[in-house]
Write a protein that holds these residues in place. Structure first.
Motif, PDB file in Angstrom:
ATOM      1  N   LYS A 271      -3.148  -2.995  -3.529  1.00  0.00           N
ATOM      2  CA  LYS A 271      -4.005  -2.283  -2.500  1.00  0.00           C
ATOM      3  C   LYS A 271      -4.296  -3.340  -1.341  1.00  0.00           C
ATOM      4  O   LYS A 271      -4.800  -2.828  -0.568  1.00  0.00           O
ATOM      5  CB  LYS A 271      -5.147  -1.739  -3.462  1.00  0.00           C
ATOM      6  CG  LYS A 271      -6.008  -2.905  -4.007  1.00  0.00           C
ATOM      7  CD  LYS A 271      -7.302  -2.396  -4.519  1.00  0.00           C
ATOM      8  CE  LYS A 271      -8.552  -3.355  -4.845  1.00  0.00           C
ATOM      9  NZ  LYS A 271      -8.121  -4.199  -6.223  1.00  0.00           N
TER      10      LYS A 271
ATOM     11  N   HIS B 107       2.637  -0.217  -6.131  1.00  0.00           N
ATOM     12  CA  HIS B 107       1.388  -0.241  -5.311  1.00  0.00           C
ATOM     13  C   HIS B 107       0.731  -1.385  -5.418  1.00  0.00           C
ATOM     14  O   HIS B 107       0.906  -2.026  -6.441  1.00  0.00           O
ATOM     15  CB  HIS B 107       0.625   0.885  -5.733  1.00  0.00           C
ATOM     16  CG  HIS B 107      -0.653   0.905  -4.734  1.00  0.00           C
ATOM     17  ND1 HIS B 107      -0.865   1.381  -3.577  1.00  0.00           N
ATOM     18  CD2 HIS B 107      -1.927   0.829  -5.410  1.00  0.00           C
ATOM     19  CE1 HIS B 107      -2.041   1.145  -3.190  1.00  0.00           C
ATOM     20  NE2 HIS B 107      -2.809   0.826  -4.218  1.00  0.00           N
TER      21      HIS B 107
ATOM     22  N   VAL C 127       0.810  -1.192  -0.077  1.00  0.00           N
ATOM     23  CA  VAL C 127       0.099  -0.044  -0.046  1.00  0.00           C
ATOM     24  C   VAL C 127       0.890   1.217  -0.176  1.00  0.00           C
ATOM     25  O   VAL C 127       1.650   1.546   0.972  1.00  0.00           O
ATOM     26  CB  VAL C 127      -0.947  -0.061   1.042  1.00  0.00           C
ATOM     27  CG1 VAL C 127      -1.804   1.111   1.076  1.00  0.00           C
ATOM     28  CG2 VAL C 127      -1.574  -1.337   1.223  1.00  0.00           C
TER      29      VAL C 127
END
Lengths: 355, 355
Positions: free
Chosen positions: B56, B54, B31
């Motif tokens: 999530k 990234h 994240v």
């Protein structure tokens, strides 16, 4: 006779033990002249509380079970266990071949009602300063879930009687704490033990992991004999490694040496705490009699500890406590009694301990 | 993201590692804003050799495999392993859920030719001052003899490539050294390994016991993942117990305290030698790519050690060495190649390591 060293270790250990325990008599079983020679060396050939029972054969550490069971019928091991069976002694201690000792003990003594297989119960020190009982530590390398179930019940009974704790905390040794973790064997055993928890029969904590052997979260930890044996020997090996690393580092410089001299008593107390000899003497649990296994490589101090463990078991009338607790646990758990070997010998064992 | 502590441990560890290793670039997968916050705290939000990828979602320590494999398709773990698969990075290090990491790695990377199941290979210190490689230490809780056979071949290949020893000594973890000892699994595995010895394929020493994990008699020790996991955690638990016992004893009196101050460097060197963090970072062996598992409870120093292990593997081109050695071992052992997952990815891995 047994173990890696034989009478040069076991006989001096017996003499040291008798000096400590004034109410004990010892029967030394084996080749009488070899035992007598050792006693003479110690000037104790006519000790009032020592008698010698001759047995002409010795089960060697690498003898197959068949040899111990069928060939060597007059072995010191077999004669010693026979003395337990015939109520001539209260307990037997051997440093000999573990597999042979278990096979001979099981053949001669039979198992307690509700016990399919005896287990070897080791005692480990934990960070809380108390003992952790761990079984099976080597008797059964191929186990079924029902065997682990019985080990848990036996271990709880032993801990309750020796440590005086009515509902010892029992854990199942596994690779994780979650119910879904583990191999087929422990998953099935876990299901059986959860039922005992629901019954209120066992204070079952669920799955525990290797590190819980030493952190005192459990009183009793159950595993199959293969895992137990490997783990116990790994622990012993690591202990030797740590002690040698400690000593070599403290000899590494003059400052360190001076320091270790100043810290001497503390370092001795460490060596004492880390000394596996103190915990020598595993009980062969589930038999209709008290049999204790000393480590084969035990020195005189370690063998004396094994003798002390046997003495404590007799004093605390462990056999009658375990038989009673096992019957009670079985009734609660609704297990049919009598499906196992032997019959009324249990009471015989109880009488023997009242001698 | 993973492990018991997440980015507050892993990000500082990465920074410390980059300070040591000037030729390394790190991709921090997770994240992004949480990672960025940590980097800012360390004043390193614009480090030239750090990039953020990234993802999530996060695979939690107690997530079932299905969740990691099917539900959380954008997890940091899965994205990181994908980077290995796509040759974007040379190796992946995770402190997350072991089972999930193995499942995701196996699903995305597949196994090497001749490898049915990847294994977790831990490195233990031994009394000879060298390392002992031990596998499987947790990936496969239910094994067949053929799996132990493959673990032995992989472990020998890894040791040979990393330690530069052409014929490492391989032992089979058992309850005794005699061929007749052990449960059904190890008896069958022992027969397979003895054949490899006769072939000259493996320098197989036969059965070894738990204590041999630390005495340096073997370079590689093979066991199933259940035994390995329990043993490893027992070792860690005993290590913690010993360290706490040592410290408490040395604080127990003024003399001991003075002594411990004088012996300070020696005692520090002990703590250093006994510190399991130094050996953190187990390789997931048998995959078509380098994946390393850090202990979930690793602190920053321990996680840095896991990063270093991955770096060493890349530098020593472990993947290409193992693939080559495995092919060679297979040919000697006459195992049919291609019976396992995947195809040409092996060479892909080799190219990747040459980047």
């Amino acid at each position: 006779m047994g173990g890696d060293w034989g009478v040069p270790v076991t006989v001096p250990a017996c003499m040291a033990f008798l000096k400590q325990e004034r109410d004990v008599e010892l029967v030394l079983v084996g080749v009488s002249d070899r035992i007598l020679d050792q006693l003479k060396k110690l000037g104790s050939e006519s000790h009032p509380r020592i008698s010698i029972k001759h047995a002409k054969e010795v089960v060697e550490m690498d003898d197959p079970l068949e040899v111990a069971l069928r060939k060597k019928r007059d072995s010191s091991m077999r004669v010693a266990v026979s003395l337990v069976k015939d109520d001539m002694v209260d307990a037997c201690v051997s440093a000999g071949n573990t597999g042979a000792l278990m096979a001979v003990s099981r053949y001669l003594l039979k198992t307690l009602p509700g016990v399919d297989r005896p287990a070897i119960c080791a005692i480990l020190p934990n960070q809380q300063g108390g003992p952790t009982y761990a079984l099976d530590f080597g008797a059964n390398v191929d186990c079924e879930a029902e065997h682990l179930h019985q080990f848990a019940m036996m271990g709880a009974a032993l801990f309750a009687s020796v440590e005086g704790k009515s509902r010892p905390r029992v854990g199942l040794l596994n690779v994780g704490t979650e119910e879904i973790k583990g191999n087929d064997l422990v998953k099935r055993a876990g299901a059986l033990l959860r039922t005992e928890k629901e019954n209120g029969t066992l204070n079952y904590l669920g799955n525990v992991e290797g590190n819980n052997l030493f952190d005192g979260t459990c009183d009793v930890i159950v595993c199959d004999g293969f895992v137990g044996n490997v783990t116990l020997k790994a622990i012993e090996g690591l202990g030797r490694f740590f002690r040698s690393a400690l000593l070599s580092s403290l000899r590494s410089s003059m400052f360190a040496l001076m320091g270790s001299l100043l810290a001497g008593s503390a370092l001795r107390s460490i060596r004492e705490r880390l000394n596996p000899s103190r915990f020598n003497g595993a009980s062969m649990l589930g038999l209709r009699g008290l049999v204790f296994k000393s480590h084969g490589s035990a020195d005189a101090f370690a063998f004396e500890c094994a003798l002390r463990r046997a003495h404590d078991a007799v004093r605390n009338r462990v056999m009658s406590h375990i038989s009673a607790t096992m019957r009670e646990l079985q009734q609660k758990a609704g297990i049919v009694v009598g499906a196992t070997e032997g019959g009324a010998a249990t009471t015989g064992v109880q009488e023997k301990e009242q001698v």
